[in-house]
Design a protein around this motif. Structure first.
Motif, PDB file in Angstrom:
ATOM      1  N   GLN A 192      19.850   3.221   0.109  1.00 18.22           N
ATOM      2  CA  GLN A 192      21.051   3.976   0.471  1.00 18.22           C
ATOM      3  C   GLN A 192      20.742   5.147   1.402  1.00 18.22           C
ATOM      4  O   GLN A 192      21.477   5.421   2.357  1.00 18.22           O
ATOM      5  CB  GLN A 192      21.739   4.492  -0.803  1.00 18.22           C
ATOM      6  N   THR A 193      19.647   5.831   1.125  1.00 18.67           N
ATOM      7  CA  THR A 193      19.323   7.026   1.922  1.00 18.67           C
ATOM      8  C   THR A 193      17.978   6.943   2.624  1.00 18.67           C
ATOM      9  O   THR A 193      17.651   7.836   3.415  1.00 18.67           O
ATOM     10  CB  THR A 193      19.325   8.278   1.022  1.00 18.67           C
ATOM     11  N   ASP A 194      17.198   5.913   2.344  1.00 18.07           N
ATOM     12  CA  ASP A 194      15.846   5.832   2.908  1.00 18.07           C
ATOM     13  C   ASP A 194      15.520   4.399   3.301  1.00 18.07           C
ATOM     14  O   ASP A 194      16.182   3.447   2.888  1.00 18.07           O
ATOM     15  CB  ASP A 194      14.790   6.319   1.899  1.00 18.07           C
ATOM     16  N   VAL A 195      14.462   4.282   4.091  1.00 18.38           N
ATOM     17  CA  VAL A 195      13.883   2.978   4.429  1.00 18.38           C
ATOM     18  C   VAL A 195      12.394   3.067   4.145  1.00 18.38           C
ATOM     19  O   VAL A 195      11.721   4.011   4.580  1.00 18.38           O
ATOM     20  CB  VAL A 195      14.113   2.595   5.905  1.00 18.38           C
ATOM     21  N   ALA A 196      11.883   2.102   3.410  1.00 23.95           N
ATOM     22  CA  ALA A 196      10.457   2.033   3.124  1.00 23.95           C
ATOM     23  C   ALA A 196       9.847   0.846   3.857  1.00 23.95           C
ATOM     24  O   ALA A 196      10.519  -0.162   4.107  1.00 23.95           O
ATOM     25  CB  ALA A 196      10.214   1.900   1.621  1.00 23.95           C
ATOM     26  N   LEU A 197       8.580   0.999   4.242  1.00 25.41           N
ATOM     27  CA  LEU A 197       7.843  -0.110   4.838  1.00 25.41           C
ATOM     28  C   LEU A 197       6.817  -0.590   3.834  1.00 25.41           C
ATOM     29  O   LEU A 197       5.982   0.196   3.363  1.00 25.41           O
ATOM     30  CB  LEU A 197       7.161   0.344   6.140  1.00 25.41           C
ATOM     31  N   ASP A 198       6.880  -1.873   3.484  1.00 23.68           N
ATOM     32  CA  ASP A 198       5.927  -2.492   2.568  1.00 23.68           C
ATOM     33  C   ASP A 198       4.897  -3.269   3.369  1.00 23.68           C
ATOM     34  O   ASP A 198       5.249  -4.145   4.175  1.00 23.68           O
ATOM     35  CB  ASP A 198       6.640  -3.437   1.596  1.00 23.68           C
ATOM     36  N   TYR A 199       3.632  -2.924   3.155  1.00 22.86           N
ATOM     37  CA  TYR A 199       2.551  -3.567   3.892  1.00 22.86           C
ATOM     38  C   TYR A 199       1.637  -4.304   2.928  1.00 22.86           C
ATOM     39  O   TYR A 199       1.126  -3.716   1.968  1.00 22.86           O
ATOM     40  CB  TYR A 199       1.749  -2.530   4.674  1.00 22.86           C
ATOM     41  N   THR A 200       1.416  -5.584   3.190  1.00 20.66           N
ATOM     42  CA  THR A 200       0.513  -6.402   2.393  1.00 20.66           C
ATOM     43  C   THR A 200      -0.662  -6.829   3.259  1.00 20.66           C
ATOM     44  O   THR A 200      -0.495  -7.649   4.168  1.00 20.66           O
ATOM     45  CB  THR A 200       1.216  -7.662   1.856  1.00 20.66           C
ATOM     46  N   PRO A 201      -1.856  -6.257   3.052  1.00 17.89           N
ATOM     47  CA  PRO A 201      -3.022  -6.648   3.864  1.00 17.89           C
ATOM     48  C   PRO A 201      -3.360  -8.114   3.634  1.00 17.89           C
ATOM     49  O   PRO A 201      -3.211  -8.650   2.525  1.00 17.89           O
ATOM     50  CB  PRO A 201      -4.138  -5.735   3.348  1.00 17.89           C
ATOM     51  N   GLU A 202      -3.810  -8.777   4.700  1.00 15.28           N
ATOM     52  CA  GLU A 202      -4.151 -10.194   4.579  1.00 15.28           C
ATOM     53  C   GLU A 202      -5.475 -10.395   3.864  1.00 15.28           C
ATOM     54  O   GLU A 202      -5.662 -11.395   3.179  1.00 15.28           O
ATOM     55  CB  GLU A 202      -4.205 -10.827   5.977  1.00 15.28           C
ATOM     56  N   ASN A 203      -6.398  -9.461   4.032  1.00 10.76           N
ATOM     57  CA  ASN A 203      -7.710  -9.613   3.391  1.00 10.76           C
ATOM     58  C   ASN A 203      -8.008  -8.400   2.504  1.00 10.76           C
ATOM     59  O   ASN A 203      -7.289  -8.140   1.550  1.00 10.76           O
ATOM     60  CB  ASN A 203      -8.793  -9.798   4.471  1.00 10.76           C
ATOM     61  N   ASP A 204      -9.055  -7.668   2.854  1.00  9.73           N
ATOM     62  CA  ASP A 204      -9.458  -6.511   2.063  1.00  9.73           C
ATOM     63  C   ASP A 204      -8.401  -5.411   2.150  1.00  9.73           C
ATOM     64  O   ASP A 204      -8.018  -4.983   3.239  1.00  9.73           O
ATOM     65  CB  ASP A 204     -10.803  -5.993   2.595  1.00  9.73           C
ATOM     66  N   ALA A 205      -7.903  -4.966   1.017  1.00  8.48           N
ATOM     67  CA  ALA A 205      -6.884  -3.911   0.992  1.00  8.48           C
ATOM     68  C   ALA A 205      -7.505  -2.526   0.897  1.00  8.48           C
ATOM     69  O   ALA A 205      -6.809  -1.527   1.108  1.00  8.48           O
ATOM     70  CB  ALA A 205      -5.940  -4.135  -0.194  1.00  8.48           C
TER      71      ALA A 205
END
Length: 417
Positions: free
Chosen positions: A8-21
């Motif tokens: 509603q008030t924010d946007v988050a970016l979700d990042y999933t590393p392909e290999n080593d996190a």
């Protein structure tokens, strides 16, 4: 992989590393910031959540969540630092989805960084919505569609190499063949008898057909040439296009007495033309980019000149100003420096110099639609505003003038035939 989670008030970016996190945490710990997907830079304070370690020391789930934007008053506001720029970016929260390709073009070119470089004034970059100065969504979608993909970039590079190598070894063979055919045709019409008017007219028709076809062929490969290439190519034919001129001068040094009160500054004009009387004029030749004459946005139902057109006009006006202020001393100086490029005995004159600007297209191409009648009218108004001091031409104007000249000569030849 990245995903945008819109709240509603924010946007988050979700990042999933392909290999080593773990590299994400190492970057945050060492540098207090991390660059994600070669596009977004986040500080450690932007991190909302991170994967938890399992009993083996692995990061469970592997999803990092970062604060990306604030949602307010119909826009997503993205801090400029996240996109490696100073200005913030505002994107309308309706009408265009948030995804990576909105921010990054092929080969990781930052789209908004490029926009910021050419934006006339500082401040936020606004896309969509009804705020003043916003880029309309349709125009922004067109902009995204016109960013070259990898295949186009590879083809462009190949075309540039081919053009350069071809020029080095073969010297523009197509244009040369046409020109040699034209010269051969003219030679065959010469006899010991006085030339008949039909022969003179036909020679003129052949010349202008050659020029039209040559320029049309260059325009089909416009993307393969740089602006300097265009200047060189047009220079080869400009004296045939504009027969009132007898010489082309390149990289002409002039004196600027006004920019710095305490010293004389040197300026250089890329190209000047000299007519049969020695009078000098300025010519600006720009690469024929599509949509480079009228801006996408309108002001009170009026079409405005683009930055490229306005900048070219301003540049030409300054050259004319400095030339005119140089006076008799400048005439002597230029005549002495350019003597080898002038017909013997010709003295240069700075007598109310004019400018010619050649740029852009106004007819449909593979990247753009033709200008509408309303746009053509406004463009003509812009041209006539400066008509007393310069002639503004699109490349399509050149072709139309050549076509009209050919038609006129053909009709005259038919009348006496």
């Amino acid at each position: 992989m990245i995903e945008f989670d819109i709240q509603q008030t924010d946007v988050a970016l979700d990042y999933t590393p392909e290999n080593d996190a773990w590299w994400v945490l190492r970057e945050l710990k060492t540098h207090h910031q991390v660059r994600i997907s070669r596009a977004f830079t986040f500080r450690d304070s932007d991190l909302i959540s991170r994967p938890k370690e399992d009993e083996f020391g692995d990061l469970e789930g592997g999803v990092f969540r970062f604060r990306f934007a604030k949602r307010k008053e119909g826009y997503f506001r993205i801090a400029g630092r996240i996109l490696d720029m100073e200005a913030d970016v505002l994107i309308a929260d309706k009408g265009i989805p948030l995804e990576r390709k909105l921010f990054v073009a092929e080969r990781n070119i930052g789209i908004f960084k490029r926009i910021a470089k050419v934006k006339r004034n500082g401040g936020d970059i606004i896309v969509g919505g009804d705020r003043d100065g916003a880029i309309p969504l349709d125009a922004f979608r067109e902009l995204l569609g016109r960013f070259p993909n990898t295949g186009e970039l590879n083809r462009y590079a190949a075309a540039r190499v081919e053009a350069i190598v071809g020029e080095f070894f073969d010297g523009m063979s197509d244009a040369r063949e046409k020109y040699e055919a034209y010269l051969s045709k003219r030679k065959s019409s010469v006899s010991k008898k006085p030339l008949r008017q039909e022969s003179l007219l036909q020679a003129e028709i052949d010349k202008y057909v050659y020029l039209r076809d040559t320029i049309s062929a260059w325009l089909k490969k416009a993307e393969a040439y740089s602006e300097r290439d265009w200047q060189e190519m047009i220079t080869k034919v400009i004296l045939l296009l504009l027969p009132k001129y007898v010489a082309v001068l390149q990289n002409v040094q002039i004196s600027d007495f006004y920019s710095s009160p305490d010293k004389i500054k040197k300026r250089f004009i890329d190209l000047c033309l000299v007519d049969a009387g020695g009078n000098i004029d300025v010519i600006e030749i720009k690469k024929p980019f599509d949509n480079s004459v009228l801006a996408k946005t309108r002001y009170r139902d009026n079409n405005l000149p683009t930055r490229e057109l306005s900048g070219s006009i301003m540049q030409a006006e300054k050259y004319l100003f400095h030339l005119s202020k140089w006076g008799v001393e400048g005439e002597r100086h230029l005549t002495k420096r350019q003597a080898k490029k002038l017909p013997k005995g010709l003295q240069l004159r700075i007598t109310n110099p004019k400018a010619i600007i050649i740029l852009g297209r106004d007819r449909s191409t593979k990247h753009s639609e033709a200008l509408t009648p309303d746009q053509m009218f406004d463009l003509e108004v812009i041209k006539r505003k400066y008509a007393n001091m310069m002639d503004i031409l699109t490349y399509d104007d050149l072709l139309r003038r050549l076509n009209n000249t050919i038609a006129s000569l053909t009709d005259r030849k038919a009348e006496i035939g």
